[in-house]
Scaffold this motif. Structure first.
Motif, short mmCIF file in Angstrom:
data_model
loop_
_atom_site.label_atom_id
_atom_site.label_comp_id
_atom_site.label_asym_id
_atom_site.label_seq_id
_atom_site.Cartn_x
_atom_site.Cartn_y
_atom_site.Cartn_z
N THR A 19 29.75 43.32 42.92
CA THR A 19 29.69 44.56 43.69
C THR A 19 31.12 45.06 43.85
OG1 THR A 19 29.93 43.45 45.83
CG2 THR A 19 27.68 43.71 44.95
N GLU A 20 31.28 46.30 44.29
CA GLU A 20 32.64 46.82 44.48
C GLU A 20 33.40 46.02 45.52
OE1 GLU A 20 34.54 49.10 42.93
OE2 GLU A 20 32.94 49.12 41.43
N ASP A 21 32.74 45.65 46.61
CA ASP A 21 33.40 44.86 47.65
C ASP A 21 33.79 43.48 47.13
OD1 ASP A 21 33.24 46.87 49.49
OD2 ASP A 21 31.48 46.08 50.52
N ALA A 22 32.88 42.86 46.36
CA ALA A 22 33.18 41.54 45.79
C ALA A 22 34.32 41.63 44.80
CB ALA A 22 31.93 40.97 45.12
N PHE A 23 34.36 42.72 44.04
CA PHE A 23 35.44 42.92 43.07
C PHE A 23 36.79 43.01 43.79
CE2 PHE A 23 38.22 45.54 40.46
CZ PHE A 23 38.05 45.01 39.19
N LEU A 24 36.85 43.77 44.86
CA LEU A 24 38.08 43.91 45.62
C LEU A 24 38.54 42.59 46.23
CD1 LEU A 24 37.37 47.31 47.43
CD2 LEU A 24 39.09 46.89 45.66
N THR A 25 37.60 41.84 46.79
CA THR A 25 37.92 40.55 47.39
C THR A 25 38.43 39.57 46.33
OG1 THR A 25 36.27 40.86 49.13
CG2 THR A 25 37.01 38.60 48.71
N TYR A 26 37.73 39.52 45.22
CA TYR A 26 38.07 38.59 44.15
C TYR A 26 39.45 38.90 43.56
CZ TYR A 26 37.77 36.08 39.71
OH TYR A 26 38.01 35.25 38.63
N THR A 27 39.73 40.16 43.28
CA THR A 27 41.01 40.52 42.67
C THR A 27 42.17 40.26 43.63
OG1 THR A 27 40.59 42.84 43.30
CG2 THR A 27 40.08 42.19 41.03
N LYS A 28 41.93 40.48 44.90
CA LYS A 28 42.97 40.19 45.90
C LYS A 28 43.29 38.70 45.92
CE LYS A 28 44.09 40.84 50.80
NZ LYS A 28 43.61 41.36 52.11
N GLU A 29 42.26 37.87 45.85
CA GLU A 29 42.47 36.41 45.84
C GLU A 29 43.18 35.98 44.57
OE1 GLU A 29 38.50 35.01 46.27
OE2 GLU A 29 38.48 35.21 48.46
N ARG A 30 42.81 36.56 43.44
CA ARG A 30 43.44 36.20 42.17
C ARG A 30 44.93 36.56 42.16
NH1 ARG A 30 42.59 32.87 38.90
NH2 ARG A 30 42.94 34.10 37.03
N LEU A 31 45.27 37.72 42.72
CA LEU A 31 46.67 38.11 42.80
C LEU A 31 47.46 37.13 43.65
CD1 LEU A 31 46.41 41.98 43.22
CD2 LEU A 31 47.45 40.79 41.30
N LYS A 32 46.88 36.70 44.74
CA LYS A 32 47.54 35.75 45.64
C LYS A 32 47.86 34.45 44.91
CE LYS A 32 48.79 34.27 49.82
NZ LYS A 32 49.93 34.86 50.56
N LEU A 33 46.96 34.00 44.06
CA LEU A 33 47.16 32.74 43.34
C LEU A 33 48.30 32.82 42.32
CD1 LEU A 33 43.43 31.72 42.71
CD2 LEU A 33 45.05 30.61 44.26
N GLN A 34 48.70 34.03 41.96
CA GLN A 34 49.76 34.20 40.97
C GLN A 34 51.16 34.13 41.57
OE1 GLN A 34 48.99 34.37 37.59
NE2 GLN A 34 47.01 33.90 38.52
N GLU A 35 51.25 34.07 42.89
CA GLU A 35 52.57 34.11 43.54
C GLU A 35 53.54 33.04 43.04
OE1 GLU A 35 52.05 34.22 47.76
OE2 GLU A 35 51.21 36.26 47.76
#
Length: 264
Positions: A19-35
């Motif tokens: 879903t759009e909300d799930a997409f936003l949550t998932y991409t935010k988490e993935r970006l965090k893991l790249q730090e």
């Protein structure tokens, strides 16, 4: 490339399952893991740089580098169609103005006249390359990588060694050897156990003529010394290795991951 369809990845990061909300949550988490990766590269390259990311998945690393203001441009090569489509949606939604270029390609088919400051092969991409390609093909791939890397550039590779799994098994038993039949893809950790003669796996599959066949799985999960020897053969001179992107010291038979930096 060996005649392998990437069945294991046909539904990985499939935008149809979000879903759009799930997409936003998932991409935010993935970006965090790249730090940690972003900080690691920033220590090596203080100025903006051009990146080639091989096995880029959803292009999350390039988007994270863009967010950090470090990216000049990025070419992202990903053979999985679902992950490429995910990367394209992510770009359309959030990074239209970024200079991130996504390609749904086998790395052998990627031809470029460009040269790169940073080339990344992370998140176990190298281990999959070792499964999908013959040894001579792997050599040719890395010779091409060497050629498109700038003289001041760096190749960054991350692999999982699966040391923890192997150590746990050896600590709990004198050894196991079983035959497993699988109807789908297996994970890299299982390939490591195959390589160490801890388990024996046979996969069942249906060929193009609808015949049911079995094959014994084999693999190549590289060790630190094998990788260093290989990259010296390719032509790299300056090779450093760590246990993680925080530049922790590598400890033989204890470190579960390996990060290698190669310079010309």
């Amino acid at each position: 490339m060996k005649n392998i369809i990437l069945e294991a990845y046909k539904d990985v990061e499939n935008i149809q399952t979000f879903t759009e909300d799930a997409f936003l949550t998932y991409t935010k988490e993935r970006l965090k893991l790249q730090e940690p990766v972003v900080k690691f590269i920033e220590k090596i390259k203080q100025e903006k740089f051009d990146v080639l990311d091989i096995g880029s998945g959803s292009s999350v690393l390039s988007y994270a580098l863009h967010e950090a203001g470090l990216l000049k441009s990025a070419d992202c090569i990903e053979p999985s169609k679902s992950r490429y489509e995910f990367a394209q949606k992510w770009k359309a939604d959030n990074y239209k103005n970024s200079n991130v270029n996504n390609y749904n390609l086998d790395i052998q088919k990627y031809n470029t006249q460009d040269n790169y400051d940073v080339i990344t092969i992370i998140d176990n991409t190298l281990s999959y390359i070792s499964i999908f390609y013959a040894e001579n093909e792997i050599y040719d791939i890395f010779k091409n990588i060497f050629e498109v890397l700038k003289d001041t550039g760096v190749l960054i590779i991350e692999v999982t060694l699966f040391t923890n799994i192997v150590n746990q098994i050896h600590a709990s038993t004198t050894g196991i050897s079983q035959k497993f039949e699988l109807g789908n893809s297996i994970g890299l950790w299982e390939y490591k156990l195959i390589q160490d003669d801890i388990i024996n796996i046979e996969s069942t599959y249906i060929d193009s003529d609808c015949r049911v066949k079995t094959k014994k799985e084999n693999s190549k999960i590289f060790t630190k010394n094998e990788l260093i020897k290989f990259f010296l053969k390719i032509g790299f001179k300056d090779i450093k290795f760590y246990s993680d992107f925080n530049q922790g010291a590598y400890i033989h038979q204890k470190s579960d991951k390996l990060v290698i930096c190669c310079k010309k």
